[in-house]
Design a protein around this motif. Structure first.
Motif, short mmCIF file in Angstrom:
data_model
loop_
_atom_site.label_atom_id
_atom_site.label_comp_id
_atom_site.label_asym_id
_atom_site.label_seq_id
_atom_site.Cartn_x
_atom_site.Cartn_y
_atom_site.Cartn_z
N SER A 116 -40.59 -86.22 -23.21
CA SER A 116 -40.99 -87.15 -24.67
C SER A 116 -41.84 -87.84 -25.50
N ARG A 117 -42.63 -87.72 -24.41
CA ARG A 117 -43.29 -87.79 -25.33
C ARG A 117 -44.50 -86.35 -26.14
N CYS A 118 -43.58 -85.73 -25.96
CA CYS A 118 -43.83 -84.29 -27.26
C CYS A 118 -42.40 -84.03 -28.02
N GLY A 119 -41.38 -84.90 -27.52
CA GLY A 119 -40.13 -85.00 -28.69
C GLY A 119 -39.39 -83.92 -28.32
N PRO A 129 -30.52 -91.76 -11.68
CA PRO A 129 -29.28 -93.38 -12.10
C PRO A 129 -30.20 -93.09 -14.28
N ARG A 130 -29.08 -94.07 -14.52
CA ARG A 130 -28.62 -93.70 -15.93
C ARG A 130 -29.31 -95.42 -16.32
N ASP A 131 -29.65 -96.14 -15.41
CA ASP A 131 -30.66 -97.27 -15.61
C ASP A 131 -31.90 -97.60 -14.98
N ASP A 132 -32.66 -95.85 -14.66
CA ASP A 132 -33.78 -95.32 -14.48
C ASP A 132 -34.59 -96.41 -15.62
N GLU A 133 -36.19 -96.94 -15.06
CA GLU A 133 -37.47 -97.49 -15.15
C GLU A 133 -37.70 -95.89 -16.87
N SER A 134 -37.66 -95.01 -16.31
CA SER A 134 -37.97 -93.78 -16.95
C SER A 134 -37.52 -92.93 -18.24
N PHE A 135 -35.78 -93.79 -18.26
CA PHE A 135 -36.25 -93.62 -19.27
C PHE A 135 -35.63 -94.70 -20.67
N SER A 136 -35.99 -95.62 -20.25
CA SER A 136 -36.71 -97.12 -20.98
C SER A 136 -37.75 -96.90 -21.37
N LYS A 137 -38.67 -95.77 -20.76
CA LYS A 137 -40.77 -95.64 -21.41
C LYS A 137 -40.10 -94.37 -21.98
N SER A 138 -39.16 -93.58 -21.41
CA SER A 138 -38.41 -92.27 -22.62
C SER A 138 -38.47 -93.05 -24.72
N PHE A 139 -37.41 -94.39 -23.81
CA PHE A 139 -36.91 -94.64 -25.02
C PHE A 139 -37.74 -95.50 -26.10
N LEU A 140 -39.19 -96.23 -25.38
CA LEU A 140 -40.31 -96.71 -25.31
C LEU A 140 -41.08 -95.41 -26.57
N TRP A 141 -41.28 -94.54 -25.48
CA TRP A 141 -42.04 -92.91 -26.64
C TRP A 141 -41.41 -92.27 -27.61
N ALA A 142 -39.85 -92.63 -28.01
CA ALA A 142 -39.42 -92.39 -28.99
C ALA A 142 -39.21 -93.67 -29.94
N CYS A 188 -27.67 -92.99 -21.53
CA CYS A 188 -28.61 -94.08 -20.75
C CYS A 188 -28.24 -95.67 -21.11
N ASP A 189 -28.51 -96.44 -19.49
CA ASP A 189 -28.47 -97.25 -19.03
C ASP A 189 -30.18 -97.59 -19.96
N ILE A 190 -30.99 -97.66 -21.00
CA ILE A 190 -31.67 -98.16 -21.19
C ILE A 190 -31.62 -99.39 -22.03
N ASP A 191 -33.48 -100.16 -21.40
CA ASP A 191 -33.11 -101.33 -22.22
C ASP A 191 -34.02 -101.78 -23.12
N PRO A 192 -33.58 -101.74 -24.08
CA PRO A 192 -33.62 -101.65 -25.50
C PRO A 192 -35.70 -102.79 -25.37
N ASP A 193 -35.77 -103.15 -24.95
CA ASP A 193 -36.50 -104.64 -24.65
C ASP A 193 -37.64 -104.41 -23.60
N TYR A 194 -37.67 -102.77 -23.50
CA TYR A 194 -39.02 -102.84 -22.28
C TYR A 194 -40.00 -102.55 -22.70
N VAL A 195 -40.42 -103.48 -21.87
CA VAL A 195 -42.24 -103.77 -22.97
C VAL A 195 -43.05 -102.55 -21.70
N SER A 196 -43.80 -101.75 -22.82
CA SER A 196 -45.14 -100.93 -22.22
C SER A 196 -45.61 -101.96 -20.90
N ILE A 197 -46.71 -101.22 -20.74
CA ILE A 197 -47.87 -101.41 -19.63
C ILE A 197 -48.76 -100.94 -20.59
#
Length: 281
Positions: free
Chosen positions: A22-25, A40-53, A69-78
């Protein structure tokens, strides 16, 4: 040693691989992990990848993740440093209008979502001087001009601090409260403009916003005192000429604007205020 395919990875290995890709595109690798079913489709890792994208401006990966994936579009980075982001606040901070449109329209990102400091996309756009983004958020997506962060800063206060006069004008047009005070010093937008010497902004806040020239901070200082303290003679002159600021007002310690100017060695302001004081006596 024989290499393994995506489907042979453990869950933990797939998360590490997903982060790197994700970080490398590497969209094909990310898509393969998403399709593998290891996570799982709703795994937090996919929301993190969404943020990196979003951080990378990678619209193709963003849309792929949103679709698969079932991403959270409002996921907040750490935050690794001092600022946390959502995908939308990051795009607003960067002034990336196409990314913002896709995030809101396609990915259903919430225009009112905040980072860990309660800052919205509008606030990030205001801080960074992206007038077109501020206009977009206010006019098209109905962002609130009066949301506050965890220090009670509004978009207007943040734009005034940075000297973004066009954004201040837009926010005033859209109903921003002009005399709202932030929590640390109880400064208003007018006070921030005064201490930074933004004379044209002072004009705008007074004439268009009808700002309270005599509003005081937690120490009893008003905009005139702050302008005098920081040596901003044009701001001092403008507050008196346009705002009819009272030169005799004192703070909680009994200090006037003249005293602040004298204490800090601003002789030009001392001369100006002395002349005005003499005329009023």
């Amino acid at each position: 040693m024989k290499s393994r395919g995506i489907t042979e990875l453990t869950e933990e290995e797939s998360k590490k691989c997903l982060e790197y890709a994700s970080r490398c595109g590497m969209i094909d690798t990310v898509a393969s992990i998403a399709k593998s079913g290891i996570l799982p489709r709703d795994d937090e890792s996919f929301s993190k990848s969404f943020l990196w994208a979003a951080e990378n401006g990678d619209l193709d990966m963003l849309l792929m993740l949103n679709g698969q994936c079932d991403i959270d579009p409002d996921y907040v980075s750490i935050p690794e440093e001092c600022i946390s982001y959502t995908a939308l606040t990051m795009a607003a901070s960067d002034g990336d209008v196409p990314m913002m449109d896709i995030l809101i329209q396609e990915c259903k990102a919430n225009v009112h979502a905040t980072n860990k400091s309660d800052r919205t996309a509008l606030m990030f756009a205001a801080i960074n001087g992206h007038t077109d983004v501020v206009d977009l958020l206010l006019a098209k997506y109905k962002a609130s001009a009066n949301d506050t962060d965890d220090m009670d800063n509004t978009p207007l206060l943040l734009a005034a601090e940075e000297g973004h006069i066009d954004i201040v004008g837009l926010l005033l047009t859209n109903g921003a409260g002009v005399d709202v005070k932030e929590a640390e010093y109880n400064h208003t937008a007018l006070m921030r403009a005064a201490e930074n010497g933004y004379t044209d902004m002072l004009d705008l806040l007074i004439t268009k916003g009808n700002a309270d020239v005599e509003a005081t901070d937690r120490y009893g200082r008003n905009a005139l005192m702050l302008a005098a303290e920081y040596g901003n003679i044009n701001a001092v002159d403008r507050l008196i000429a346009r705002g009819n600021a009272n030169v005799e007002t004192t703070d909680h310690a009994g200090m006037t604007a003249l005293m602040f100017a004298a204490k800090n060695g601003h002789t030009n302001i001392v001369d100006l205020l002395t002349g005005i004081t003499t005329q009023t006596q």
